[in-house]
Structure formats: C-alpha cells, structure tokens
Design an enzyme around this catalytic site. Structure first.
Site, PDB file in Angstrom:
ATOM      1  N   LYS A  70       0.829  -1.219   0.000  1.00  0.00           N
ATOM      2  CA  LYS A  70       0.000   0.000   0.000  1.00  0.00           C
ATOM      3  C   LYS A  70       0.860   1.265   0.000  1.00  0.00           C
ATOM      4  O   LYS A  70       0.640   2.173  -0.792  1.00  0.00           O
ATOM      5  CB  LYS A  70      -0.850  -0.002   1.264  1.00  0.00           C
ATOM      6  N   THR A  72       3.911   1.507  -0.926  1.00  0.00           N
ATOM      7  CA  THR A  72       4.656   1.530  -2.187  1.00  0.00           C
ATOM      8  C   THR A  72       3.791   2.144  -3.291  1.00  0.00           C
ATOM      9  O   THR A  72       4.257   3.002  -4.053  1.00  0.00           O
ATOM     10  CB  THR A  72       5.081   0.088  -2.564  1.00  0.00           C
ATOM     11  N   ARG A  93       1.630   7.949   7.341  1.00  0.00           N
ATOM     12  CA  ARG A  93       1.882   7.804   8.788  1.00  0.00           C
ATOM     13  C   ARG A  93       3.366   7.574   9.053  1.00  0.00           C
ATOM     14  O   ARG A  93       4.113   7.170   8.166  1.00  0.00           O
ATOM     15  CB  ARG A  93       1.097   6.612   9.330  1.00  0.00           C
ATOM     16  N   LYS A 104       6.762  -6.815  10.332  1.00  0.00           N
ATOM     17  CA  LYS A 104       6.132  -6.284   9.125  1.00  0.00           C
ATOM     18  C   LYS A 104       7.065  -5.461   8.254  1.00  0.00           C
ATOM     19  O   LYS A 104       6.917  -5.393   7.047  1.00  0.00           O
ATOM     20  CB  LYS A 104       4.923  -5.436   9.518  1.00  0.00           C
ATOM     21  N   ALA A 272      -3.966   0.549  12.413  1.00  0.00           N
ATOM     22  CA  ALA A 272      -5.378   0.496  12.035  1.00  0.00           C
ATOM     23  C   ALA A 272      -6.103  -0.693  12.642  1.00  0.00           C
ATOM     24  O   ALA A 272      -7.320  -0.770  12.586  1.00  0.00           O
ATOM     25  CB  ALA A 272      -5.508   0.458  10.521  1.00  0.00           C
ATOM     26  N   PHE A 300      -3.696  -1.146   6.990  1.00  0.00           N
ATOM     27  CA  PHE A 300      -4.273  -2.473   6.730  1.00  0.00           C
ATOM     28  C   PHE A 300      -5.341  -2.389   5.634  1.00  0.00           C
ATOM     29  O   PHE A 300      -5.222  -1.589   4.727  1.00  0.00           O
ATOM     30  CB  PHE A 300      -4.773  -3.121   8.024  1.00  0.00           C
ATOM     31  N   PHE A 380       4.030  -7.843  -9.063  1.00  0.00           N
ATOM     32  CA  PHE A 380       5.220  -8.585  -8.631  1.00  0.00           C
ATOM     33  C   PHE A 380       5.757  -9.314  -9.849  1.00  0.00           C
ATOM     34  O   PHE A 380       5.004  -9.649 -10.769  1.00  0.00           O
ATOM     35  CB  PHE A 380       4.860  -9.579  -7.516  1.00  0.00           C
ATOM     36  N   TRP A 408       6.954  -0.446  -7.918  1.00  0.00           N
ATOM     37  CA  TRP A 408       8.081  -0.964  -7.131  1.00  0.00           C
ATOM     38  C   TRP A 408       9.322  -1.047  -8.039  1.00  0.00           C
ATOM     39  O   TRP A 408      10.408  -0.646  -7.646  1.00  0.00           O
ATOM     40  CB  TRP A 408       7.706  -2.344  -6.570  1.00  0.00           C
TER      41      TRP A 408
HETATM   42  P1  ADP Z   1       1.984  -1.996   3.079  1.00  0.00           P
HETATM   43  O1  ADP Z   1       1.960  -0.508   3.034  1.00  0.00           O
HETATM   44  O2  ADP Z   1       0.790  -2.606   2.412  1.00  0.00           O
HETATM   45  O3  ADP Z   1       2.235  -2.550   4.426  1.00  0.00           O
HETATM   46  P2  ADP Z   1       4.549  -1.713   1.816  1.00  0.00           P
HETATM   47  O4  ADP Z   1       4.327  -0.783   0.691  1.00  0.00           O
HETATM   48  O5  ADP Z   1       5.163  -1.177   3.068  1.00  0.00           O
HETATM   49  O6  ADP Z   1       3.217  -2.492   2.181  1.00  0.00           O
HETATM   50  O7  ADP Z   1       5.438  -2.915   1.256  1.00  0.00           O
HETATM   51  C1  ADP Z   1       5.857  -3.969   2.088  1.00  0.00           C
HETATM   52  C2  ADP Z   1       7.133  -4.578   1.517  1.00  0.00           C
HETATM   53  O8  ADP Z   1       6.823  -5.234   0.286  1.00  0.00           O
HETATM   54  C3  ADP Z   1       8.231  -3.561   1.216  1.00  0.00           C
HETATM   55  O9  ADP Z   1       9.463  -4.059   1.706  1.00  0.00           O
HETATM   56  C4  ADP Z   1       8.268  -3.485  -0.300  1.00  0.00           C
HETATM   57  O10 ADP Z   1       9.585  -3.284  -0.799  1.00  0.00           O
HETATM   58  C5  ADP Z   1       7.737  -4.827  -0.738  1.00  0.00           C
HETATM   59  N1  ADP Z   1       6.999  -4.694  -2.002  1.00  0.00           N
HETATM   60  C6  ADP Z   1       5.939  -3.908  -2.236  1.00  0.00           C
HETATM   61  N2  ADP Z   1       5.531  -4.016  -3.512  1.00  0.00           N
HETATM   62  C7  ADP Z   1       6.371  -4.895  -4.108  1.00  0.00           C
HETATM   63  C8  ADP Z   1       6.472  -5.430  -5.452  1.00  0.00           C
HETATM   64  N3  ADP Z   1       5.603  -5.070  -6.399  1.00  0.00           N
HETATM   65  N4  ADP Z   1       7.461  -6.317  -5.706  1.00  0.00           N
HETATM   66  C9  ADP Z   1       8.314  -6.695  -4.731  1.00  0.00           C
HETATM   67  N5  ADP Z   1       8.275  -6.237  -3.461  1.00  0.00           N
HETATM   68  C10 ADP Z   1       7.326  -5.347  -3.148  1.00  0.00           C
END
Ligand code: ADP
Length: 555
Positions: A70, A72, A93, A104, A272, A300, A380, A408
C-alpha cells in the site's frame, strides 16, 4: 536485486528547503531538522490556498504475510501524478519501531517508490514517538504519584485504565505489577504496557486541529475510576499543560521527499487494527492546502483503515476522499484463496479465483460511501498475464476501474495510467458522501452497520462485560460516541484464520475502552492485543551497521 535500503542509500537527496519551496512553503514556515527533514510551522500566518486539493485515499484488501504494498503504491502514484505535471503531496503515517524490529517492516514504501531518508524515518525520525511515549508515561507517573501522596482523587487502583507505553514489541510487558519495594516505592497494583501507537495520546495527536484543541482533548482523557465508580480525568490530575508542552513539537507535521522529490508529509502513526489507523488531520489538511493532489493511506485493509478514514477522520477533516484506490496483489489473493505461502510464485488461477471475493468485499465497502473506487494491482515479477486478466475481469463486474501499478520496479513511470484515471475520476467526484452511520446513533447500531456493510458479516455479539459497560456508559452519554474497531487485519471477520470473504459470521466484542480525549469508544474484538510480541525471527536479527555507518538489513 537491490534491497529497499540499498536503493534509498543511492538516492540523490534534495535539501529540504528546496522541497518546501515546490509547494510554496517559505523559509520561515519550516523548521529544518538537518539536511533532509523539517517540521512545518503551523503558525497562522502561513499563506495557504483556500481551495483544497483533491484527496486520494489508498487502501487495500486484507493483508497477508505475502504483502500488499500500500505505501509503495501511495508513493508511486504520487510520483506518477508529479510526472504528469500535477502539484502533488503525500500524507503518510510515521512507522513504529515495533514492526521495524519485529515482523512487518517499515512504512516508507519499497523498491523505486520510497520516501527518504528511509532509515531515519523508520528509526527515530524527528522524535515524535519518543515525545508521545514520554508524555504518556508522565501521565502514568502523575497518576501513581497522586495515589501515593494520599490519593486525594480516591482513585481505585483496581479500576485504572491508563497503562504505560513503549514503542517496542514486548509481550513480556503486557501484564506487570508495579509499586513493589515497600512503603516508599508507591502503592502496589497490577499494570501493563501497550505499544506507543495504541496510546490515546497518539489518537489525540492525529485528530487535533491545533495546540489548544490538543490540550482540551488531553484534559478529557479518563485515566481511572474512583471508589464511587466515577471517572477520573487528566483535568482532575492537573497535568494537561505539562503533557501539551511535551507534545508541542510532535504536533507539527514532518516534511520529507520521495526518491523522485515529491514533497511528502509524514505525521502520526496509529495502527489500524487497534486504533484509528490514519495519519494526522493536521498533516492531511496542510497537504490539501498546499497541493492540488494529495495521496494518503490508511492502515491495513479497507475494512480497518478504510472504514476508520471514512467514519472517524473525514468528519474531523471536513473533506472526504475524491477517489479511493484499493491495492491488491495476485500473491495475496492466491493466499486468500488457499494457496500456501511457499507456492505463491506459481501460477494458480483456481486459488486466485477463490481469493477474489476478498477484493470484492473491500471494493464494496468503499463504494458504499459514494466515492469512486479504482483498483491498483501492485505488480510482482512472478505475476502472469492470465492471473492479471482474471483480476481485471472480476473488478469490471463490480463497476470499478482496474490498473496495473508497476511502481516498485519503475517508480512513478509504472503508474501513469492509474494517475491519469485518478485525475479524471477525482474531477468528477461530486456525488454526496454517504456516511455509514449517524454520529449520535447508539453503539449497537454503529457496530451492526460496520459488521454488515463493511465486513460482510451478519451479527454482533457483546460479552456480558461489554453489555454492562454500555449500560454504565449511557449515564455519561459515552454510548453514542463513534466506534473504533480493534480487530485482526488478516480477516474480514474477528478470526484471523478465516481468509477470503467469510460469510454468515458474528463479530464478538469482548470489551469497550472509552477514549474521551480522542472522542471514541474502542471495541476490542476476538483476541486482538494492544501490545504485540516479536516473532521467532525478528527483523532485528538481520539489521547491522558497518564501520562507515552504513546500515544494512533494514528491509
Ligand atoms: P503496506 O503498506 O501494504 O504494508 P509496503 O508498501 O510497506 O506495504 O510494502 C511492504 C514490503 O513489500 C516492502 O518491503 C516493499 O519493498 C515490498 N513490495 C511492495 N511491492 C512490491 C512489489 N511489487 N514487488 C516486490 N516487493 C514489493
């Protein structure tokens, strides 16, 4: 493949004064914290646009350990809007150290869609959480001291609501005994710790509109009941002024930038699942006054952060989102449909099909508020075309638009279609915002509305304790306050094992916690905890620093 921190360490960082200038903030309107961070001065003389920008809320399906991305997508979408020539800001946040050292990960995005300085933001940042922890524990100490010094307020040590807090996942502190050591060491009683983000002060900080509002809210916090079972407040203890002084800088929003130099405000960090899960009203409002597009995120899934954004934050902000983006991943939907975590890199259309209803329920939950909903599939590398097509076809049946977000890997360039759709959709968002419940509806009516319309369940069951609490609360009018659900993030129900979109379920409320300063009742469901523990292999085991001060292992 580079890690998040390796990418962040290679970033070309612009001085924070230049980032501020992009949105018209003058030198006297910011307080730099070093080279790349600043607090925004909330002085009334700050020259702001009266027409608020468009607000884009990013939320998601129910998360799984597979990760949704999210933050990202929030960062990538904002960078894409900047690329499209729009004056854009992010409102996110602040990360808590609990998950950073635990399981996490951080909250600064990932890959080529990150906010920087990534390590600072994930660690101590500008000290806001330390200030909150100090203020919270000052109140705890003042209360115990009052009991020790003759107990003039007749506080009943068996009926204390105000625990202590720490910004660390530490299950050993959930239940403690304090005041041991004889007559000069206080009055012995049972106590316990919550994580700092669960503190009512965090909720208050994120909902306050200015310093005086902060102080007045702090005065209303109920810390305990006296021997006559009447509430004892911070006003009774007389320390609201001191606590507000401790928070005088923490209330100011923090300014940073993305890898692509989009100005970003990062402020406040309630989870959340146990609190209201959105960044501060002040931060979002400031961003809306400075930029034409503000991309924000709620924690979340749409069932938790999304619902709380709409029902708790929107009334305080005075503005509803102009568009909602629900983030989904092929991987997580396959997991919702029964695929094992170890198999998520294999194409599995059957499992994906089985998990789609989770996305469906979260879309419907957001559409219910009368705002346009778009879906972003966070790409991904292992996702196949057939899997993506399956999601696209499913979303089309629900009347929402769907876009691939390859942010990403590509940063803002990976979300240009999504950005264009957000611009077009938010320009048309003139439909009325439809709140889920009337602000003064009875608690049970609110709970039923959340369970039926947001979670897709059928009923609410109160424990004997919760039922008695509602009767007791009625004498003070607290039974009419808005509700903040404390519920597992993994399931739409209160049972973390029920993945996908469970049907015909009942949500069990075991206890209410009145938060009078924040102005809501927290409803504790299932076995949700307000002090997390560390997993078997905490992230802390992989974090290191070398002789040059270079950090590794921070994701
Ligand atoms: P959320 O906000 O939903 O908790 P984040 O954006 O913090 O998720 O991402 C969680 C982890 O997943 C980060 O370490 C990020 O680098 C990884 N991640 C997010 N999107 C991708 C993607 N498309 N491919 C590989 N890793 C990803």
């Amino acid at each position: 493949m580079k890690t998040d921190i390796e990418i962040a360490q290679e970033a070309v960082v612009q001085p924070i004064g230049e980032i501020a200038e992009k949105v018209g903030l003058k030198a006297h309107e910011i307080e730099p914290y070093g080279y790349d961070k600043a607090k925004i001065n909330l002085d009334k003389s700050v020259d702001r646009q009266s027409d608020l920008g468009k607000l884009i809320l990013v939320t998601s399906i129910n998360p799984t350990p597979a990760g949704e991305g999210k933050s990202t997508v929030t960062v990538g979408l904002a960078d894409a809007l900047s690329l499209a020539g729009q004056k854009t800001m992010i409102a996110l946040r602040e990360p808590s150290l609990g998950p950073v050292m635990g399981l996490k990960g951080g909250a600064t995005g990932g890959g080529y869609s990150q906010v920087i300085p990534m390590a600072d933001i994930n660690l101590h940042f500008t000290g806001d959480f330390h200030a909150l922890t100090s203020a919270h524990n000052t109140l705890a100490a003042a209360m115990d001291n009052s009991i020790y010094q003759g107990n003039p307020l007749k506080i009943d040590p068996r009926r204390i609501l105000w625990k202590r807090v720490l910004d660390i996942n530490d299950r050993a502190l959930r239940h403690t005994t304090i005041g041991l050591g004889g007559p000069t060491s206080g009055v012995p009683r049972e106590d316990g710790f919550d994580i700092t983000v669960a503190s009512e002060l965090m909720a208050i900080l994120t909902l306050s509109t200015d310093l005086q509002d902060l102080k007045q809210r702090i005065e209303k916090i109920v810390v305990a009941y006296n021997y006559d079972k009447k509430p004892v407040t911070v006003a009774d203890l007389g320390v609201a002024g001191a606590l507000t002084v401790l928070l005088k800088d923490a209330i100011k929003p923090n300014l940073v930038q993305t890898l692509a130099h989009t100005p970003s405000i990062i402020h406040g960090g309630p989870f959340a699942n146990i609190a209201q899960g959105t960044n501060s009203v002040l931060a979002t409002k400031t961003a809306l006054q400075l930029a034409d597009y503000v991309v924000t995120e709620a924690g979340f899934g749409a069932d938790l952060g999304g619902e709380k954004f709409m029902d708790i934050k929107v009334p305080k902000l005075g503005k509803a989102p102009d568009a909602v983006v629900v983030v989904a991943t092929v991987r997580a939907l396959k997991h919702h449909g029964g695929a094992a975590l170890a198999d998520l890199n294999q194409e599995d259309l059957l499992a994906l099909k089985g998990g789609l209803e989770n996305l469906g329920q979260n879309i419907k939950a957001m559409q219910r508020y009368g705002r346009p909903v778009l879906v972003a599939v966070n790409r991904f590398t292992a996702d196949t075309d057939a899997e993506i097509k399956l999601i696209e076809d499913f979303v089309a049946t629900l009347g929402a638009q769907v876009f691939l977000a390859d942010v990403w890997a590509q940063g803002g360039a990976g979300a240009q279609d999504l950005a264009q759709a957000v611009i077009e959709t938010s320009a048309q968002a003139d439909a009325d915002f439809t709140p889920l419940y009337q602000e003064d509806a009875p608690a049970l009516e609110k709970l039923q509305a959340i369970v039926e319309n947001i979670y897709g369940g059928v009923a609410v069951e109160l424990s004997a304790k919760a039922e008695k609490q509602l009767t007791d609360f009625a004498q003070y009018g607290w039974d009419k306050l808005p509700i903040v659900m404390a519920k597992t993030q993994y399931s739409l129900s209160d049972d973390p094992k029920k993945l996908g979109a469970p049907k015909d379920f009942t949500v069990h409320i075991r206890e209410f916690v009145p938060k009078l300063g924040a102005g809501f009742l927290v409803a504790l469901t299932g076995s949700i905890l307000t002090m997390p523990g560390l997993p078997k292999h905490p992230a802390a085991l992989d974090i290191d620093i070398d002789e040059n001060g270079q950090i590794s292992g921070l994701f």
